[in-house]
Design a protein around this motif. Sequence first.
Motif, PDB file in Angstrom:
ATOM      1  N   SER A  12       0.827  -1.215   0.000  1.00 22.04           N
ATOM      2  CA  SER A  12       0.000   0.000   0.000  1.00 22.04           C
ATOM      3  C   SER A  12       0.856   1.258   0.000  1.00 22.04           C
ATOM      4  N   VAL A  15       2.247   1.509  -3.675  1.00 18.54           N
ATOM      5  CA  VAL A  15       1.161   1.836  -4.601  1.00 18.54           C
ATOM      6  C   VAL A  15       0.585   3.214  -4.293  1.00 18.54           C
ATOM      7  N   ILE A  19       0.838   6.029  -7.385  1.00 23.71           N
ATOM      8  CA  ILE A  19      -0.340   6.470  -8.129  1.00 23.71           C
ATOM      9  C   ILE A  19      -0.776   7.823  -7.581  1.00 23.71           C
ATOM     10  N   SER A 156      -4.938   3.438  -0.945  1.00 22.96           N
ATOM     11  CA  SER A 156      -4.386   2.670  -2.068  1.00 22.96           C
ATOM     12  C   SER A 156      -5.464   1.838  -2.731  1.00 22.96           C
ATOM     13  N   LYS A 159      -7.484   4.133  -4.851  1.00 25.23           N
ATOM     14  CA  LYS A 159      -6.791   4.497  -6.095  1.00 25.23           C
ATOM     15  C   LYS A 159      -6.918   3.393  -7.132  1.00 25.23           C
ATOM     16  N   VAL A 160      -6.677   2.154  -6.694  1.00 21.93           N
ATOM     17  CA  VAL A 160      -6.790   1.016  -7.609  1.00 21.93           C
ATOM     18  C   VAL A 160      -8.214   0.912  -8.141  1.00 21.93           C
ATOM     19  N   VAL A 164      -9.565   1.045 -11.956  1.00 20.08           N
ATOM     20  CA  VAL A 164     -10.340  -0.094 -12.456  1.00 20.08           C
ATOM     21  C   VAL A 164     -11.639   0.387 -13.096  1.00 20.08           C
ATOM     22  N   LEU A 237       1.346  -4.650 -10.256  1.00 14.34           N
ATOM     23  CA  LEU A 237       0.003  -4.072 -10.173  1.00 14.34           C
ATOM     24  C   LEU A 237      -0.052  -2.700 -10.832  1.00 14.34           C
ATOM     25  N   VAL A 238       0.888  -1.814 -10.482  1.00 11.98           N
ATOM     26  CA  VAL A 238       0.848  -0.446 -10.994  1.00 11.98           C
ATOM     27  C   VAL A 238       1.126  -0.422 -12.498  1.00 11.98           C
ATOM     28  N   LEU A 241      -1.985  -1.574 -14.312  1.00 11.28           N
ATOM     29  CA  LEU A 241      -3.038  -0.561 -14.256  1.00 11.28           C
ATOM     30  C   LEU A 241      -2.748   0.605 -15.196  1.00 11.28           C
ATOM     31  N   THR A 245      -5.084   1.606 -18.287  1.00  9.12           N
ATOM     32  CA  THR A 245      -5.714   2.930 -18.229  1.00  9.12           C
ATOM     33  C   THR A 245      -5.431   3.714 -19.503  1.00  9.12           C
ATOM     34  N   SER A 287      -6.764  10.220  -4.744  1.00  2.91           N
ATOM     35  CA  SER A 287      -5.433   9.743  -5.113  1.00  2.91           C
ATOM     36  C   SER A 287      -4.341  10.654  -4.572  1.00  2.91           C
TER      37      SER A 287
END
Length: 432
Positions: A12, A15, A19, A156, A159-160, A164, A237-238, A241, A245, A287
């Motif tokens: 977390s 991330v 982000i 976090s 933000k994810v 999404v 993950l980042v 994404l 995006t 964010s």
Amino acid sequence: MKREVSLIGGISLIVGTMIGSGIFVSPKGVMRNAGSLGAGFLIWLGCGILATFGALSYAEVGTMIPKSGGEFPILLEAFGPIPAYLFAWTSTVVLKPSSLALLSLTFAKYALAPAYNRNEPSGLAIKLAAVAVILTVIFINCASVKLSTKFLTVFSFGKVLSLVIIIIGGIVMLAKGNTKHFEDAFSGEAPGVREIALGFYQGLWAFDGWNQLNYVIEELKNPFVNLPRAVIGAMVLVTGLYMLTNVAYFTTMSMQELLESPAVAATFGDRVLGVMVWVIPCFVCWSVFGTCLGSCFTAGRISYVAAREGHFSKVLAMLHAKRMTPAPAVLLNGFIAILMVIPNDFDTLIDYFSFSMWIFHGSTCAALLYFRYKLPDYPRPVKVPIVIPIIVCIAAVCLVMAPIIDDPKIHYLFAFMFIMSGLAFYFPFVHY
């Protein structure tokens, strides 16, 4: 300090710091230099891989020297006190407070916009709101490490979730057949070495924060296991994404429209979300506040560790007696950030200082190579292929030199002189 940061808390933190507002507001710096959609996506992917390489290199030296403070203890062990002090000096006085100030001002602009009915909020209102944000994150970080990590986890996740939702909107548009902007993805002028370097420089802004866990390694539970796991999990993950995006954005706008848009996510929201378009400013505020929280959390650890080594005032090495947080160091970072909010005219100067961060990133990966040569048998709980830190060192040299060669200005000399001016304090107050 106590080991209260879990694996989820570590992910977390990375991330939550990485982000920020950039992926929502203006991811066009990469595309402008890429020249074509396909090349732009390759640069985005390259930025994710390079940031992952840097994070893995930091994981090796971080588990070799399991001390908080990020680059500071690594540079201290490898190259001595002067490079370590210059890092702490630059980060404590300029880089970390300015980052917190800029983030808080961004939050204030988006949070106040609805109250002004699309008009520009007044400067005083923005500054007061920014100061309120800084005071809030200071309070949270001084109150409890557990509380801070819980907030980071919540923000976090938010933000994810926000990315999404944008990605799902893009999938819906693709399902409707909006693929025309992906046709002939590589049509256009191929980028040269200069354009690729500048594209990477822009893209890596969005990935900034990949090294955050090294700042709190003494507070990480089971760091030899959780540090590499958190790094790999967060980076995958980042990167995923960010790639998806960007795909979503191009389902609704062409390259030219993206480059002309002042806020890409807002344009996407207008065309896809309909009456739910208001969620985009909420996403940005959510964010940015999470990034403020993470930035303040790690910033205090730099001056705390530097003070513990005798490089700063011993007051900064003190912990709150009951809460076990580095309250004086956190307060210093917040106080400088508030001072930077007051004039609100330092944005350009900070751009010229930011290239210096890659000097320290490159030096830290060079320290890894130095340790491989000097201490080949030293225990390494994490060991990466030697080619990884070499690639990061080469990239760091390019990223430091690219903006200077592309647009040489006296400001870069001023920034370098400021960094070296730290020696005027080091020799009388530390060395002697």
